[in-house]
Design a protein around this motif. Structure first.
Motif, PDB file in Angstrom:
ATOM      1  N   SER A 137     -57.528  38.121  44.530  1.00 32.05           N
ATOM      2  CA  SER A 137     -56.371  37.412  45.212  1.00 32.05           C
ATOM      3  C   SER A 137     -55.088  38.322  44.897  1.00 32.05           C
ATOM      4  O   SER A 137     -54.001  37.904  45.295  1.00 32.05           O
ATOM      5  N   ALA A 138     -55.185  39.203  43.969  1.00 30.84           N
ATOM      6  CA  ALA A 138     -53.929  40.192  43.556  1.00 30.84           C
ATOM      7  C   ALA A 138     -53.366  40.882  44.752  1.00 30.84           C
ATOM      8  O   ALA A 138     -54.053  41.187  46.016  1.00 30.84           O
ATOM      9  N   THR A 139     -52.329  40.827  44.836  1.00 26.10           N
ATOM     10  CA  THR A 139     -51.507  41.814  45.766  1.00 26.10           C
ATOM     11  C   THR A 139     -51.653  43.349  45.384  1.00 26.10           C
ATOM     12  O   THR A 139     -51.315  43.872  44.674  1.00 26.10           O
ATOM     13  N   GLY A 140     -51.872  44.081  46.650  1.00 25.79           N
ATOM     14  CA  GLY A 140     -52.389  45.416  46.561  1.00 25.79           C
ATOM     15  C   GLY A 140     -51.556  46.101  47.788  1.00 25.79           C
ATOM     16  O   GLY A 140     -50.789  45.435  48.323  1.00 25.79           O
ATOM     17  N   ILE A 164     -59.968  55.831  49.059  1.00 27.87           N
ATOM     18  CA  ILE A 164     -59.310  54.535  48.882  1.00 27.87           C
ATOM     19  C   ILE A 164     -59.552  53.815  47.610  1.00 27.87           C
ATOM     20  O   ILE A 164     -60.828  53.799  47.102  1.00 27.87           O
ATOM     21  N   ASP A 165     -58.673  53.401  46.750  1.00 27.06           N
ATOM     22  CA  ASP A 165     -58.971  52.496  45.560  1.00 27.06           C
ATOM     23  C   ASP A 165     -59.190  51.033  45.884  1.00 27.06           C
ATOM     24  O   ASP A 165     -58.534  50.060  45.968  1.00 27.06           O
ATOM     25  N   ASP A 166     -60.437  50.833  46.403  1.00 24.18           N
ATOM     26  CA  ASP A 166     -60.794  49.549  47.094  1.00 24.18           C
ATOM     27  C   ASP A 166     -60.704  48.399  46.070  1.00 24.18           C
ATOM     28  O   ASP A 166     -60.115  47.193  46.258  1.00 24.18           O
ATOM     29  N   ASP A 167     -61.086  48.415  44.812  1.00 22.86           N
ATOM     30  CA  ASP A 167     -60.848  47.287  43.749  1.00 22.86           C
ATOM     31  C   ASP A 167     -59.493  47.108  43.111  1.00 22.86           C
ATOM     32  O   ASP A 167     -59.489  46.553  42.039  1.00 22.86           O
ATOM     33  N   GLY A 168     -58.847  48.219  43.261  1.00 23.07           N
ATOM     34  CA  GLY A 168     -57.281  48.102  42.729  1.00 23.07           C
ATOM     35  C   GLY A 168     -57.317  48.317  41.189  1.00 23.07           C
ATOM     36  O   GLY A 168     -56.249  48.166  40.642  1.00 23.07           O
ATOM     37  N   ASP A 169     -58.173  49.226  40.672  1.00 22.60           N
ATOM     38  CA  ASP A 169     -58.164  49.372  39.105  1.00 22.60           C
ATOM     39  C   ASP A 169     -57.672  50.660  38.622  1.00 22.60           C
ATOM     40  O   ASP A 169     -57.677  51.199  37.587  1.00 22.60           O
ATOM     41  N   GLY A 170     -56.838  51.429  39.918  1.00 20.13           N
ATOM     42  CA  GLY A 170     -56.326  52.639  39.634  1.00 20.13           C
ATOM     43  C   GLY A 170     -57.273  53.782  39.847  1.00 20.13           C
ATOM     44  O   GLY A 170     -56.495  54.938  39.736  1.00 20.13           O
ATOM     45  N   SER A 171     -58.715  53.576  39.936  1.00 18.75           N
ATOM     46  CA  SER A 171     -59.239  54.845  40.271  1.00 18.75           C
ATOM     47  C   SER A 171     -59.920  54.755  41.589  1.00 18.75           C
ATOM     48  O   SER A 171     -60.220  53.777  42.196  1.00 18.75           O
ATOM     49  N   VAL A 187     -60.704  45.694  52.539  1.00 15.93           N
ATOM     50  CA  VAL A 187     -59.761  45.770  51.362  1.00 15.93           C
ATOM     51  C   VAL A 187     -58.462  44.871  51.881  1.00 15.93           C
ATOM     52  O   VAL A 187     -57.791  45.307  53.061  1.00 15.93           O
ATOM     53  N   PRO A 188     -57.943  43.942  51.042  1.00 24.15           N
ATOM     54  CA  PRO A 188     -58.338  43.608  49.563  1.00 24.15           C
ATOM     55  C   PRO A 188     -59.827  43.049  49.538  1.00 24.15           C
ATOM     56  O   PRO A 188     -60.378  42.267  50.547  1.00 24.15           O
ATOM     57  N   VAL A 230     -40.470  53.819  54.665  1.00 23.06           N
ATOM     58  CA  VAL A 230     -41.451  52.896  54.075  1.00 23.06           C
ATOM     59  C   VAL A 230     -41.011  52.559  52.665  1.00 23.06           C
ATOM     60  O   VAL A 230     -41.155  53.918  51.649  1.00 23.06           O
ATOM     61  N   VAL A 231     -40.420  51.741  52.089  1.00 18.43           N
ATOM     62  CA  VAL A 231     -40.299  51.447  50.705  1.00 18.43           C
ATOM     63  C   VAL A 231     -41.529  50.679  49.988  1.00 18.43           C
ATOM     64  O   VAL A 231     -41.991  51.142  48.858  1.00 18.43           O
ATOM     65  N   SER A 232     -42.305  49.920  50.686  1.00 17.11           N
ATOM     66  CA  SER A 232     -43.447  49.010  49.912  1.00 17.11           C
ATOM     67  C   SER A 232     -44.369  48.669  51.379  1.00 17.11           C
ATOM     68  O   SER A 232     -43.628  48.104  52.161  1.00 17.11           O
ATOM     69  N   LEU A 233     -45.442  48.615  50.763  1.00 18.44           N
ATOM     70  CA  LEU A 233     -46.322  47.747  51.544  1.00 18.44           C
ATOM     71  C   LEU A 233     -47.288  46.794  50.690  1.00 18.44           C
ATOM     72  O   LEU A 233     -47.867  47.210  49.748  1.00 18.44           O
ATOM     73  N   GLU A 234     -47.170  45.756  50.853  1.00 20.78           N
ATOM     74  CA  GLU A 234     -47.895  44.581  49.966  1.00 20.78           C
ATOM     75  C   GLU A 234     -48.789  43.799  50.782  1.00 20.78           C
ATOM     76  O   GLU A 234     -48.471  43.081  51.699  1.00 20.78           O
ATOM     77  N   ILE A 235     -49.945  43.673  50.553  1.00 17.49           N
ATOM     78  CA  ILE A 235     -51.050  43.029  51.305  1.00 17.49           C
ATOM     79  C   ILE A 235     -51.672  41.973  50.086  1.00 17.49           C
ATOM     80  O   ILE A 235     -52.169  42.471  49.030  1.00 17.49           O
ATOM     81  N   THR A 236     -51.738  40.843  50.624  1.00 18.41           N
ATOM     82  CA  THR A 236     -52.463  39.814  49.823  1.00 18.41           C
ATOM     83  C   THR A 236     -53.418  38.989  50.673  1.00 18.41           C
ATOM     84  O   THR A 236     -53.301  38.566  51.679  1.00 18.41           O
TER      85      THR A 236
END
Length: 242
Positions: free
Chosen positions: A76-79, A127-134, A70-71, A199-205
């Protein structure tokens, strides 16, 4: 001393006292500003230390791994989640077998089950592997939560070995690292621990490289202190360079 001289002396004293009070007030303001600046610098230094240690920890795992989970390769979206397979050269208990070699045959991840992570969940458990919120959306053999079952990276054999994920995510202001326990009984046998606070945020691209054998990610970690100071650190990581 005449009455006139006493009046002049008193006036001079009052003027001197007023000047002294003004100087003291100015000095107090300067000292307060210095203290605030010192506190901010100290806070920034702590944030920088924590960020560097966390990123170094992530780099050690990512650069030693051979598989980016993951991603997903299809996005190619940031998660906010980074997951890689446990590095095949890692032997934490020194027993002569890689931690990722669950069946101790000398070859990590060579005998995968249909549920490639053997954790009883779609993709990586929790973990939400595909980033669809589920989270864990689908059957246990849907190894990337993309709706297709049984697409393990290699054809399932007896399933005595499995992919051991290393996961980084943020929860309640903490950056968590998930590692499989030593000699795990399944992919659900793991421990999470914080490796950074505030931690405020973690962004993975996931970075497109044009080479399917090359896996790179851009990590952006933002930390903040109670005073409102925030700072962001960015690091580009490539799998398999160690």
């Amino acid at each position: 001393m005449t009455r006139h001289q006493r009046g002049v002396a008193l006036a001079e004293l009052l003027v001197a006292a007023a000047i002294a009070a003004l100087l003291m007030a100015t000095l107090a303001g300067v000292l307060d500003g210095v203290r605030q600046t010192d506190t901010q610098l100290a806070g920034r230094a702590l944030l920088q230390r924590d960020a560097r240690l966390a990123l170094a920890r992530m780099a050690n795992m990512v650069e030693g791994s051979r598989r980016l989970l993951v991603p997903l390769e299809t996005t190619s979206a940031t998660g906010g989640v980074l997951a890689v397979a446990l590095p095949p050269g890692l032997d934490r208990n020194g027993d002569g077998f890689a931690d990722a070699d669950n069946d101790h045959n000398g070859i990590p991840d060579d005998d995968l089950p249909a549920d490639a992570t053997r954790d009883g969940a779609a993709g990586i458990k929790g973990i939400d592997d595909d980033g669809d919120g589920s989270i864990d959306d689908g059957g246990s053999t849907d190894n990337d939560e993309n709706g297709s079952l049984g697409d393990a990276p290699v054809f399932p054999k007896s399933g005595a070995d499995w992919i051991d994920p290393v996961v980084y995510r943020v929860n309640n202001g903490q950056l968590l690292e998930r590692l499989p326990n030593l000699n795990p009984g399944s992919g659900a046998d793991y421990t999470e621990r914080p490796i950074a606070d505030k931690v405020v945020s973690l962004e993975i691209t996931r970075i497109a490289t044009g080479n399917r054998r090359t896996r790179e990610v851009l990590v952006r970690l933002t930390l903040g202190d109670p005073a409102g100071e925030t700072a962001t650190w960015t690091r580009r990581l490539r799998l398999g360079v160690r």
